[in-house]
Motif scaffolding. Structure first.
Motif, short mmCIF file in Angstrom:
data_model
loop_
_atom_site.label_atom_id
_atom_site.label_comp_id
_atom_site.label_asym_id
_atom_site.label_seq_id
_atom_site.Cartn_x
_atom_site.Cartn_y
_atom_site.Cartn_z
N UNK A 95 -3.20 107.84 36.15
CA UNK A 95 -2.24 109.06 36.91
C UNK A 95 -1.62 109.70 37.73
N UNK A 96 -0.87 107.74 37.90
CA UNK A 96 -0.32 108.03 38.82
C UNK A 96 0.96 108.70 38.67
N UNK A 97 1.14 108.93 40.04
CA UNK A 97 2.44 110.19 39.95
C UNK A 97 3.13 109.40 40.60
N UNK A 98 3.83 108.65 41.44
CA UNK A 98 4.64 107.98 42.70
C UNK A 98 4.84 106.25 42.08
N UNK A 99 5.99 106.05 41.56
CA UNK A 99 5.78 104.44 41.87
C UNK A 99 5.09 103.75 43.70
N UNK A 100 5.10 102.52 43.49
CA UNK A 100 4.22 101.96 44.13
C UNK A 100 4.88 102.30 45.97
N UNK A 101 6.20 101.89 45.70
CA UNK A 101 6.71 102.04 47.06
C UNK A 101 6.72 103.61 47.74
N UNK A 102 6.93 104.87 46.20
CA UNK A 102 6.57 105.92 47.04
C UNK A 102 5.15 106.83 47.96
N UNK A 103 4.51 105.74 46.94
CA UNK A 103 3.14 105.97 47.04
C UNK A 103 2.61 105.55 48.34
N UNK A 104 2.92 104.26 49.21
CA UNK A 104 2.48 104.01 50.09
C UNK A 104 3.80 103.96 51.20
N UNK A 105 4.83 104.83 50.94
CA UNK A 105 5.22 106.05 52.09
C UNK A 105 4.32 107.29 52.41
N UNK A 106 4.39 107.83 51.54
CA UNK A 106 2.79 108.96 51.52
C UNK A 106 1.93 108.30 52.06
N UNK A 107 1.05 107.52 51.73
CA UNK A 107 0.15 106.65 52.70
C UNK A 107 0.30 106.71 53.83
N UNK A 108 1.30 105.96 54.77
CA UNK A 108 1.38 106.12 55.85
C UNK A 108 1.58 106.91 56.57
N UNK A 109 2.10 107.96 56.02
CA UNK A 109 2.31 109.18 57.28
C UNK A 109 1.52 110.27 56.90
N UNK A 110 0.06 109.89 56.67
CA UNK A 110 -1.15 110.77 56.90
C UNK A 110 -1.90 109.84 57.70
#
Length: 110
Positions: A95-110
């Motif tokens: 179900x992953x919608x993002x590559x690892x790098x973009x997912x990491x960026x998204x999680x750090x913003x939270x």
């Protein structure tokens, strides 16, 4: 990941999540069915079930979104950078919608 295989895995995940959500939404035992010794764990059990329901519901939404991306032909492309999501990531998290790098960026913003 090949589209047919991805669709089968996602549909199985969706069915499993629907079953889990159904169980979690089931009626709890009424107070009359519980012993006084169990009263202290009622809140803890209810909180735990609510948390599990929230996680399952969020994952269900991600699976439905992935199925939609399959239908649209965008499955396997990162939603943020449009680069391919690595095959290993899709194997582990279909179900992953993002590559690892973009997912990491998204999680750090939270």
């Amino acid at each position: 990941m090949e589209a047919t295989s991805a669709r089968q895995r996602l549909q199985k995940m969706l069915a499993d999540l629907d079953r889990s959500i159904g169980v979690l939404r089931g009626d709890p035992l009424s107070a009359n069915d519980r012993s006084p010794a169990d009263a202290g764990s009622d809140l803890s059990d209810a909180d735990r079930a609510q948390a599990m329901l929230a996680v399952a519901t969020t994952q269900r939404r991600a699976v439905l979104d992935a199925l939609k991306r399959l239908d649209e032909g965008t499955y396997g492309s990162c939603l943020d950078c449009a680069k391919p999501v690595p095959e290993g990531r899709l194997e582990a998290r279909p179900e992953a919608a993002r590559c690892v790098q973009c997912q990491g960026k998204r999680e750090r913003r939270r």
